[in-house]
Enzyme design. Structure first.
Site, PDB file in Angstrom:
ATOM      1  N   ARG A  42      23.266 -49.053 -23.973  1.00 11.20           N
ATOM      2  CA  ARG A  42      22.908 -47.678 -24.184  1.00 11.20           C
ATOM      3  C   ARG A  42      24.123 -46.753 -24.090  1.00 11.20           C
ATOM      4  O   ARG A  42      24.075 -45.614 -24.495  1.00 11.20           O
ATOM      5  CB  ARG A  42      21.878 -47.263 -23.108  1.00 11.20           C
ATOM      6  CG  ARG A  42      20.496 -47.825 -23.403  1.00 11.20           C
ATOM      7  CD  ARG A  42      19.553 -47.562 -22.249  1.00 11.20           C
ATOM      8  NE  ARG A  42      19.519 -48.766 -21.397  1.00 11.20           N
ATOM      9  CZ  ARG A  42      18.827 -48.819 -20.275  1.00 11.20           C
ATOM     10  NH1 ARG A  42      18.177 -47.769 -19.827  1.00 11.20           N
ATOM     11  NH2 ARG A  42      18.798 -49.927 -19.572  1.00 11.20           N
ATOM     12  N   GLY A  43      25.195 -47.275 -23.522  1.00  9.03           N
ATOM     13  CA  GLY A  43      26.359 -46.448 -23.194  1.00  9.03           C
ATOM     14  C   GLY A  43      26.986 -45.664 -24.327  1.00  9.03           C
ATOM     15  O   GLY A  43      27.631 -44.643 -24.099  1.00  9.03           O
ATOM     16  N   GLU A  80      31.540 -48.896 -29.352  1.00  8.23           N
ATOM     17  CA  GLU A  80      31.324 -49.310 -27.954  1.00  8.23           C
ATOM     18  C   GLU A  80      31.811 -48.205 -27.021  1.00  8.23           C
ATOM     19  O   GLU A  80      32.723 -47.452 -27.360  1.00  8.23           O
ATOM     20  CB  GLU A  80      32.080 -50.630 -27.725  1.00  8.23           C
ATOM     21  CG  GLU A  80      32.157 -51.152 -26.314  1.00  8.23           C
ATOM     22  CD  GLU A  80      30.823 -51.481 -25.640  1.00  8.23           C
ATOM     23  OE1 GLU A  80      29.905 -50.656 -25.726  1.00  8.23           O
ATOM     24  OE2 GLU A  80      30.744 -52.540 -25.009  1.00  8.23           O
ATOM     25  N   ASP A  81      31.183 -48.118 -25.842  1.00  3.45           N
ATOM     26  CA  ASP A  81      31.613 -47.106 -24.872  1.00  3.45           C
ATOM     27  C   ASP A  81      32.907 -47.519 -24.169  1.00  3.45           C
ATOM     28  O   ASP A  81      33.902 -46.808 -24.220  1.00  3.45           O
ATOM     29  CB  ASP A  81      30.493 -46.760 -23.871  1.00  3.45           C
ATOM     30  CG  ASP A  81      29.929 -47.978 -23.139  1.00  3.45           C
ATOM     31  OD1 ASP A  81      30.318 -49.114 -23.460  1.00  3.45           O
ATOM     32  OD2 ASP A  81      29.089 -47.793 -22.242  1.00  3.45           O
ATOM     33  N   ARG A 140      24.531 -40.378 -17.076  1.00  3.01           N
ATOM     34  CA  ARG A 140      24.781 -40.501 -18.518  1.00  3.01           C
ATOM     35  C   ARG A 140      24.857 -39.136 -19.182  1.00  3.01           C
ATOM     36  O   ARG A 140      25.474 -38.971 -20.224  1.00  3.01           O
ATOM     37  CB  ARG A 140      23.643 -41.272 -19.206  1.00  3.01           C
ATOM     38  CG  ARG A 140      23.582 -42.744 -18.899  1.00  3.01           C
ATOM     39  CD  ARG A 140      22.593 -43.406 -19.865  1.00  3.01           C
ATOM     40  NE  ARG A 140      22.152 -44.704 -19.386  1.00  3.01           N
ATOM     41  CZ  ARG A 140      22.800 -45.850 -19.606  1.00  3.01           C
ATOM     42  NH1 ARG A 140      23.915 -45.856 -20.297  1.00  3.01           N
ATOM     43  NH2 ARG A 140      22.334 -46.982 -19.150  1.00  3.01           N
ATOM     44  N   ASP A 156      35.878 -53.490 -20.952  1.00  2.00           N
ATOM     45  CA  ASP A 156      36.290 -53.730 -19.565  1.00  2.00           C
ATOM     46  C   ASP A 156      36.814 -55.176 -19.479  1.00  2.00           C
ATOM     47  O   ASP A 156      37.954 -55.431 -19.869  1.00  2.00           O
ATOM     48  CB  ASP A 156      35.058 -53.469 -18.685  1.00  2.00           C
ATOM     49  CG  ASP A 156      35.347 -53.537 -17.199  1.00  2.00           C
ATOM     50  OD1 ASP A 156      36.421 -53.110 -16.774  1.00  2.00           O
ATOM     51  OD2 ASP A 156      34.477 -54.018 -16.447  1.00  2.00           O
ATOM     52  N   PHE A 177      35.845 -47.101 -11.940  1.00  2.00           N
ATOM     53  CA  PHE A 177      34.488 -47.117 -12.480  1.00  2.00           C
ATOM     54  C   PHE A 177      34.141 -45.705 -12.908  1.00  2.00           C
ATOM     55  O   PHE A 177      34.184 -44.773 -12.112  1.00  2.00           O
ATOM     56  CB  PHE A 177      33.483 -47.637 -11.446  1.00  2.00           C
ATOM     57  CG  PHE A 177      32.213 -48.097 -12.084  1.00  2.00           C
ATOM     58  CD1 PHE A 177      32.112 -49.380 -12.621  1.00  2.00           C
ATOM     59  CD2 PHE A 177      31.133 -47.240 -12.190  1.00  2.00           C
ATOM     60  CE1 PHE A 177      30.936 -49.793 -13.244  1.00  2.00           C
ATOM     61  CE2 PHE A 177      29.956 -47.653 -12.822  1.00  2.00           C
ATOM     62  CZ  PHE A 177      29.860 -48.927 -13.339  1.00  2.00           C
ATOM     63  N   VAL A 178      33.828 -45.532 -14.175  1.00  2.00           N
ATOM     64  CA  VAL A 178      33.593 -44.192 -14.703  1.00  2.00           C
ATOM     65  C   VAL A 178      32.146 -43.981 -15.148  1.00  2.00           C
ATOM     66  O   VAL A 178      31.426 -44.946 -15.424  1.00  2.00           O
ATOM     67  CB  VAL A 178      34.554 -43.879 -15.890  1.00  2.00           C
ATOM     68  CG1 VAL A 178      35.989 -43.825 -15.421  1.00  2.00           C
ATOM     69  CG2 VAL A 178      34.385 -44.880 -17.019  1.00  2.00           C
ATOM     70  N   LYS A 225      39.874 -50.327 -20.591  1.00  2.00           N
ATOM     71  CA  LYS A 225      40.531 -50.590 -19.306  1.00  2.00           C
ATOM     72  C   LYS A 225      41.318 -51.887 -19.467  1.00  2.00           C
ATOM     73  O   LYS A 225      40.841 -52.959 -19.091  1.00  2.00           O
ATOM     74  CB  LYS A 225      39.474 -50.753 -18.195  1.00  2.00           C
ATOM     75  CG  LYS A 225      38.678 -49.511 -17.897  1.00  2.00           C
ATOM     76  CD  LYS A 225      37.929 -49.647 -16.568  1.00  2.00           C
ATOM     77  CE  LYS A 225      36.452 -49.768 -16.760  1.00  2.00           C
ATOM     78  NZ  LYS A 225      35.663 -49.815 -15.515  1.00  2.00           N
TER      79      LYS A 225
HETATM   80  P1  IMP Z   1      32.730 -55.939 -20.337  1.00  2.00           P
HETATM   81  O1  IMP Z   1      31.826 -56.987 -20.907  1.00  2.00           O
HETATM   82  O2  IMP Z   1      33.177 -56.291 -18.948  1.00  2.00           O
HETATM   83  O3  IMP Z   1      33.893 -55.582 -21.213  1.00  2.00           O
HETATM   84  O4  IMP Z   1      31.871 -54.679 -20.073  1.00  2.00           O
HETATM   85  C1  IMP Z   1      31.465 -53.871 -21.048  1.00  2.00           C
HETATM   86  C2  IMP Z   1      30.299 -53.008 -20.616  1.00  2.00           C
HETATM   87  O5  IMP Z   1      30.187 -52.821 -19.212  1.00  2.00           O
HETATM   88  C3  IMP Z   1      30.509 -51.645 -21.183  1.00  2.00           C
HETATM   89  O6  IMP Z   1      29.956 -51.563 -22.461  1.00  2.00           O
HETATM   90  C4  IMP Z   1      29.791 -50.768 -20.193  1.00  2.00           C
HETATM   91  O7  IMP Z   1      28.446 -50.654 -20.550  1.00  2.00           O
HETATM   92  C5  IMP Z   1      29.909 -51.506 -18.887  1.00  2.00           C
HETATM   93  N1  IMP Z   1      31.026 -50.927 -18.110  1.00  2.00           N
HETATM   94  C6  IMP Z   1      32.300 -51.361 -18.034  1.00  2.00           C
HETATM   95  N2  IMP Z   1      33.056 -50.566 -17.270  1.00  2.00           N
HETATM   96  C7  IMP Z   1      32.230 -49.572 -16.865  1.00  2.00           C
HETATM   97  C8  IMP Z   1      32.444 -48.382 -16.063  1.00  2.00           C
HETATM   98  O8  IMP Z   1      33.532 -48.062 -15.577  1.00  2.00           O
HETATM   99  N3  IMP Z   1      31.335 -47.597 -15.889  1.00  2.00           N
HETATM  100  C9  IMP Z   1      30.113 -47.883 -16.408  1.00  2.00           C
HETATM  101  N4  IMP Z   1      29.892 -48.961 -17.174  1.00  2.00           N
HETATM  102  C10 IMP Z   1      30.944 -49.795 -17.392  1.00  2.00           C
HETATM  103 MG    MG Z   2      28.020 -50.928 -22.863  1.00  2.00          MG
END
Ligand code: IMP
Ligand code: MG
Length: 183
Positions: free
Chosen positions: A46-47, A102-103, A168, A106, A155-156, A134
């Site tokens: 949803r981000g 994508e938001d 949100r 990470d 963490f944002v 990140k």
């Molecule tokens: P990844 O699979 O670890 O790259 O994570 C991706 C997803 O985790 C992102 O699309 C976000 O929805 C969530 N996410 C990663 N970092 C943060 C953060 O700092 N705050 C909130 N959601 C996060």
């Molecule tokens: Mg996401």
């Protein structure tokens, strides 16, 4: 500064800075897809809901909008590393140009999973746009083609991005600071 029971949100990227960057990203993307008859813009729920809605308004292209939802962190701050599709696209993408929105990238697990899945459906071109990155957190090698802002390992929340489903609706992006950390 937003005050919750056990944490505060410290502003990091203002609404104005976001708007300016979204506008410039839209210009870059429009140039990339100059000549595309109808681009499919795919938001990761949803981000990305706020980002995609602002981005498409700035995109001077004919677009379709579709969404895909992956399993999230739940209420934790740690990546599950196992990505599942909770809601798939409604439309076909074979032979089409797609823009994935994508938001945050990470650890990279989510984007890698979604990228592989969409690639297997043979779009003619896939371009990945992420609002935040990140890079120091990366566990798998995956990169967005265009990134709004590189941020440190914090963490944002805000501008569509949540912590345990909250924040949100903030118009800016801020870092979550636990009170124990700052006291
Ligand atoms: P990844 O699979 O670890 O790259 O994570 C991706 C997803 O985790 C992102 O699309 C976000 O929805 C969530 N996410 C990663 N970092 C943060 C953060 O700092 N705050 C909130 N959601 C996060
Ligand atoms: Mg996401």
């Amino acid at each position: 500064m937003i005050n919750h029971n056990d944490y505060t949100v410290e502003p990091m990227i203002s609404a104005k800075e976001i708007a300016a960057r979204v506008e410039s990203m839209a210009k870059t993307i429009a140039k990339e897809f100059d000549g595309t008859e109808q681009l499919i813009v795919i938001g990761l729920l949803r981000g990305s809901f706020m980002f995609i809605s602002d981005l498409v308004r700035e995109l001077e292209l004919a677009v379709e909008v579709d969404f895909i939802e992956t399993s999230s962190y739940g209420d934790s701050m740690e990546s599950s590393r196992e990505v599942r599709i909770l809601k798939d696209l409604r439309g076909e993408i074979k032979g089409r140009d797609i823009l994935v929105v994508e938001d945050i990238v990470d650890t990279g697990h989510t984007l890698q999973h979604v990228k592989r899945l969409l690639e297997s459906r043979e779009p003619s071109r896939m371009y990945i746009c992420a609002l935040l990155d990140k890079p120091t957190r990366r566990e798998v090698e995956v990169k967005a083609d265009i990134v709004g802002f590189e941020i440190p390992d914090e963490f944002v929340v805000g501008y569509g991005i949540d912590y345990a489903q909250r924040n949100r609706n903030l118009p800016y992006i801020g870092a979550v600071k636990f009170k124990a950390e700052t006291e």
